[in-house]
Design an enzyme around this catalytic site. Sequence first.
Site, PDB file in Angstrom:
ATOM      1  CB  THR A 189      -0.782  -0.095   1.168  1.00 26.89           C
ATOM      2  OG1 THR A 189      -1.798  -1.086   1.332  1.00 26.89           O
ATOM      3  CG2 THR A 189      -1.536   1.258   1.528  1.00 26.89           C
ATOM      4  NE  ARG A 217      -9.120  -6.929   4.458  1.00 24.54           N
ATOM      5  CZ  ARG A 217      -8.087  -6.189   4.461  1.00 24.54           C
ATOM      6  NH1 ARG A 217      -7.754  -5.411   3.176  1.00 24.54           N
ATOM      7  NH2 ARG A 217      -7.161  -6.195   5.274  1.00 24.54           N
ATOM      8  N   GLY A 219     -10.171  -2.835   4.349  1.00 22.31           N
ATOM      9  CA  GLY A 219      -8.956  -2.841   5.247  1.00 22.31           C
ATOM     10  C   GLY A 219      -8.915  -1.805   6.005  1.00 22.31           C
ATOM     11  CG  ASP A 220      -5.116  -0.539   7.315  1.00 25.67           C
ATOM     12  OD1 ASP A 220      -5.015  -1.592   6.361  1.00 25.67           O
ATOM     13  OD2 ASP A 220      -3.957   0.284   7.379  1.00 25.67           O
ATOM     14  CB  THR A 240       2.013  -0.081   5.034  1.00 27.36           C
ATOM     15  OG1 THR A 240       1.873  -1.191   3.999  1.00 27.36           O
ATOM     16  CG2 THR A 240       3.308  -0.171   5.690  1.00 27.36           C
ATOM     17  N   GLY A 241       0.567  -2.915   5.781  1.00 28.62           N
ATOM     18  CA  GLY A 241       0.471  -4.338   6.407  1.00 28.62           C
ATOM     19  C   GLY A 241      -0.927  -4.862   6.687  1.00 28.62           C
ATOM     20  N   GLY A 243      -4.272  -4.965   7.599  1.00 30.72           N
ATOM     21  CA  GLY A 243      -5.203  -4.135   8.039  1.00 30.72           C
ATOM     22  C   GLY A 243      -5.818  -4.483   9.073  1.00 30.72           C
TER      23      GLY A 243
HETATM   24  C1  SD4 Z   1      -4.997  -3.752   3.676  1.00 29.77           C
HETATM   25  N1  SD4 Z   1      -3.237  -2.370   4.668  1.00 29.77           N
HETATM   26  O1  SD4 Z   1      -5.760  -4.086   2.806  1.00 29.77           O
HETATM   27  C2  SD4 Z   1      -3.642  -2.878   3.764  1.00 29.77           C
HETATM   28  C3  SD4 Z   1      -2.617  -3.741   3.013  1.00 29.77           C
HETATM   29  C4  SD4 Z   1      -1.358  -3.009   2.842  1.00 29.77           C
HETATM   30  O2  SD4 Z   1       0.994  -3.036   2.504  1.00 29.77           O
HETATM   31  O3  SD4 Z   1      -1.191  -1.894   3.761  1.00 29.77           O
HETATM   32  N2  SD4 Z   1      -0.266  -3.508   2.675  1.00 29.77           N
HETATM   33  O4  SD4 Z   1      -5.013  -4.527   4.860  1.00 29.77           O
END
Ligand code: SD4
Length: 329
Positions: A189, A217, A219-220, A240-241, A243
């Site tokens: 992201t 779904r 995410g964050d 990031t990561g 969510g």
């Molecule tokens: C999510 N946070 O959809 C996002 C994915 C993401 O680096 O950040 N990837 O959960």
Amino acid sequence: MKRRTLFKFGAIGGLLGISQPAKASEFFVNSVKPSISGPIVLSTWSHGIEANKGAWEVLSEGGNALDAVEKAARVTESDRTNRSVGISGRPDRDGHVTLDACIMNHQSKCGSVGFVEGYEHPISIARSVMENTQHVMLVGEGAEDYAKWMGFKKIKSPIEEVKKDYKQWRKENKSLFEKPQINHENHDTIGIIAMDENGNLSGACTTSGWAYKLHGRLGDSPIIGAGLFVDNEVGAAVATGLGEAIIRIAGSHTVVELMRNGMSPEEACKTAVDRIIAKHDDLTGLQCGFLALNKHGEYGGYSVYNGFNFALKTNDFEGMKDAPFNRKW
Ligand code: SD4
């Protein structure tokens, strides 16, 4: 009242046993370090280099941080080689590329869209929600109807490259109801935070989200306070990561509040990551990273696992920085 006067009064008040309510700027005083000169922009991951260039076109001309972060996000959203942002991003388990984005400015105004298909620039739709509606967040069909109504052009989605990749993924993952996995190849992201030459902060976040997520779904990334938070008195943070883990601790808001209470950006990111770690028994594949910038131009990041990096651009520096981390993969 000037800051120094406030302190004096605070000290006398303390002696008299009168406690003064603290303002955000006072929380900061202990951690003031030399400010950078000029604007600054930070973006998650290596695609942040190109995004920052976009932001810099705005910031170097004296433009505002909001325009800068939107422009940066649009650069990545338009990059057809990017598999985690925009319509070339990875699809969900049903083959749909559903996009999430949000934006927030120095006046705490914010806008967001989630679960949107077939629009090249969800970040600009999010900005439009912020500027042209009384709402913060629009999702799904309603967000798409709104975009259409506001004149955003619909693109056929999924695009051919995505369809091809998806076919391959289905072949390799025969059971579609297997637990979806996130890994470090497929979750990049882009989150951007910037301060302009007037010292105002803004942030943006845009993604196709967790690859092969369940259809529907969110995410964050479209959630203000989770994927992004800006408080112009204190600082800004993006995430990031995974969510779900970020939402559980209201991640970006937590980072900003920790900075408000005197932590440096890196300490604040680390403390938020530590909180995520403490709340999960199984950290297998659970990568999360935060990136933060404070009002003084100090910045920092931190992640659960190694590998998280971010792009930085100032008058004196352009390049990548590795974030410190809790553990190795
Ligand atoms: C999510 N946070 O959809 C996002 C994915 C993401 O680096 O950040 N990837 O959960």
